[in-house]
Scaffold this active site. Structure first.
Site, PDB file in Angstrom:
ATOM      1  N   ASN A   1       0.765  -4.500   0.509  1.00  0.00           N
ATOM      2  CA  ASN A   1      -0.351  -3.713   1.042  1.00  0.00           C
ATOM      3  C   ASN A   1      -1.622  -3.834   0.187  1.00  0.00           C
ATOM      4  O   ASN A   1      -2.507  -2.993   0.229  1.00  0.00           O
ATOM      5  CB  ASN A   1       0.074  -2.253   1.249  1.00  0.00           C
TER       6      ASN A   1
ATOM      7  N   TYR B   1       6.044   1.665 -12.453  1.00  0.00           N
ATOM      8  CA  TYR B   1       6.510   2.340 -11.238  1.00  0.00           C
ATOM      9  C   TYR B   1       7.698   3.269 -11.502  1.00  0.00           C
ATOM     10  O   TYR B   1       8.440   3.592 -10.582  1.00  0.00           O
ATOM     11  CB  TYR B   1       6.873   1.313 -10.176  1.00  0.00           C
TER      12      TYR B   1
ATOM     13  N   LYS C   1      -3.162  -6.309  -5.741  1.00  0.00           N
ATOM     14  CA  LYS C   1      -1.761  -6.737  -5.867  1.00  0.00           C
ATOM     15  C   LYS C   1      -1.599  -8.246  -5.596  1.00  0.00           C
ATOM     16  O   LYS C   1      -2.514  -8.886  -5.055  1.00  0.00           O
ATOM     17  CB  LYS C   1      -0.902  -5.912  -4.898  1.00  0.00           C
TER      18      LYS C   1
ATOM     19  N   HIS D   1      -3.251  -1.009  -5.127  1.00  0.00           N
ATOM     20  CA  HIS D   1      -2.690   0.226  -5.682  1.00  0.00           C
ATOM     21  C   HIS D   1      -3.841   1.121  -6.094  1.00  0.00           C
ATOM     22  O   HIS D   1      -4.882   0.634  -6.549  1.00  0.00           O
ATOM     23  CB  HIS D   1      -1.840  -0.070  -6.928  1.00  0.00           C
TER      24      HIS D   1
ATOM     25  N   GLU E   1      -2.124   5.901 -16.050  1.00  0.00           N
ATOM     26  CA  GLU E   1      -2.140   4.494 -15.608  1.00  0.00           C
ATOM     27  C   GLU E   1      -3.242   3.705 -16.314  1.00  0.00           C
ATOM     28  O   GLU E   1      -3.057   2.533 -16.645  1.00  0.00           O
ATOM     29  CB  GLU E   1      -2.302   4.428 -14.090  1.00  0.00           C
TER      30      GLU E   1
HETATM   31  P1  IDP Z   1       0.949   4.265  -2.552  1.00  0.00           P
HETATM   32  O1  IDP Z   1       0.836   2.853  -3.083  1.00  0.00           O
HETATM   33  O2  IDP Z   1       0.202   4.431  -1.262  1.00  0.00           O
HETATM   34  O3  IDP Z   1       0.599   5.300  -3.576  1.00  0.00           O
HETATM   35  P2  IDP Z   1       3.723   4.987  -3.043  1.00  0.00           P
HETATM   36  O4  IDP Z   1       4.514   5.936  -2.209  1.00  0.00           O
HETATM   37  O5  IDP Z   1       3.283   5.411  -4.393  1.00  0.00           O
HETATM   38  O6  IDP Z   1       2.490   4.485  -2.150  1.00  0.00           O
HETATM   39  O7  IDP Z   1       4.622   3.672  -3.175  1.00  0.00           O
HETATM   40  C1  IDP Z   1       4.282   2.674  -4.109  1.00  0.00           C
HETATM   41  C2  IDP Z   1       4.391   1.337  -3.426  1.00  0.00           C
HETATM   42  O8  IDP Z   1       5.759   1.138  -3.050  1.00  0.00           O
HETATM   43  C3  IDP Z   1       3.621   1.229  -2.105  1.00  0.00           C
HETATM   44  O9  IDP Z   1       2.283   0.813  -2.283  1.00  0.00           O
HETATM   45  C4  IDP Z   1       4.403   0.197  -1.357  1.00  0.00           C
HETATM   46  O10 IDP Z   1       4.000  -1.117  -1.704  1.00  0.00           O
HETATM   47  C5  IDP Z   1       5.818   0.426  -1.824  1.00  0.00           C
HETATM   48  N1  IDP Z   1       6.549   1.238  -0.850  1.00  0.00           N
HETATM   49  C6  IDP Z   1       6.375   2.551  -0.583  1.00  0.00           C
HETATM   50  N2  IDP Z   1       7.218   2.985   0.364  1.00  0.00           N
HETATM   51  C7  IDP Z   1       7.970   1.901   0.699  1.00  0.00           C
HETATM   52  C8  IDP Z   1       9.041   1.699   1.636  1.00  0.00           C
HETATM   53  O11 IDP Z   1       9.462   2.603   2.356  1.00  0.00           O
HETATM   54  N3  IDP Z   1       9.550   0.429   1.702  1.00  0.00           N
HETATM   55  C9  IDP Z   1       9.080  -0.594   0.922  1.00  0.00           C
HETATM   56  N4  IDP Z   1       8.082  -0.447   0.033  1.00  0.00           N
HETATM   57  C10 IDP Z   1       7.532   0.785  -0.072  1.00  0.00           C
HETATM   58 MG    MG Z   2       1.528   5.766  -5.364  1.00  0.00          MG
END
Ligand code: IDP
Ligand code: MG
Length: 136
Positions: free
Chosen positions: A115, A52, A12, A118, A129
């Site tokens: 983070n 997304y 990312k 992905h 994807e």
């Molecule tokens: P993942 O990346 O671990 O699969 P997902 O639930 O698919 O997590 O969420 C996609 C992305 O959305 C996450 O990587 C994160 O960057 C962001 N995200 C998820 N939950 C939150 C939140 O509660 N606040 C802000 N960003 C979030």
């Molecule tokens: Mg995800």
């Protein structure tokens, strides 16, 4: 029985910006993932919204799409035995604060949104994807 899979990984913007691409790729390679294809791109916000789409009802959707399209990303197809699950394990929890020692998000993640990586969360999503980024 062997179950070689492919999964989609994205380094990312926060990680590309900190020049972590080679370090993160080296972790994948060391853990036995084969990087089958890779490309560095910058998404438009509308591309990020498509990617997304599953999160479109979430309160963080707009910020998430702004963020993913805020700078260059490195998109990769990773291949390994049980690649989808094994990549999720290697990435660590979505929130780096909750991620296990030794995971990519623990090492490099800054916050729940920044983070660093992905990874597809199911074989079906992995296929979708991969098709999204690597048509043909
Ligand atoms: P993942 O990346 O671990 O699969 P997902 O639930 O698919 O997590 O969420 C996609 C992305 O959305 C996450 O990587 C994160 O960057 C962001 N995200 C998820 N939950 C939150 C939140 O509660 N606040 C802000 N960003 C979030
Ligand atoms: Mg995800």
């Amino acid at each position: 029985m062997s179950n070689i899979q492919q999964t989609l990984s994205i380094i990312k913007p926060d990680a590309v910006e900190r020049n972590l691409e080679e370090k993160i790729k080296a972790i994948f390679t060391k853990e036995g993932f084969n990087i089958v294809k890779e490309k560095k791109i910058k998404l438009d916000k509308s591309d990020a919204e498509k990617f997304y789409k599953v999160h479109e009802t979430k309160p963080f959707y707009n910020d998430l799409c702004e963020y993913l399209s805020s700078g260059p990303i490195l998109v990769m197809i990773l291949e390994k035995e049980e690649a989808v699950k094994n990549n999720r394990i290697l990435m660590g929890a979505t929130n780096p604060k909750d991620a296990e020692e030794g995971t990519i998000r623990k090492k490099f993640g800054i916050s729940i949104d920044k983070n660093s990586v992905h990874g597809s969360d199911s074989p079906e999503n992995a296929k979708n994807e991969i098709d999204f980024f690597f048509q043909n």
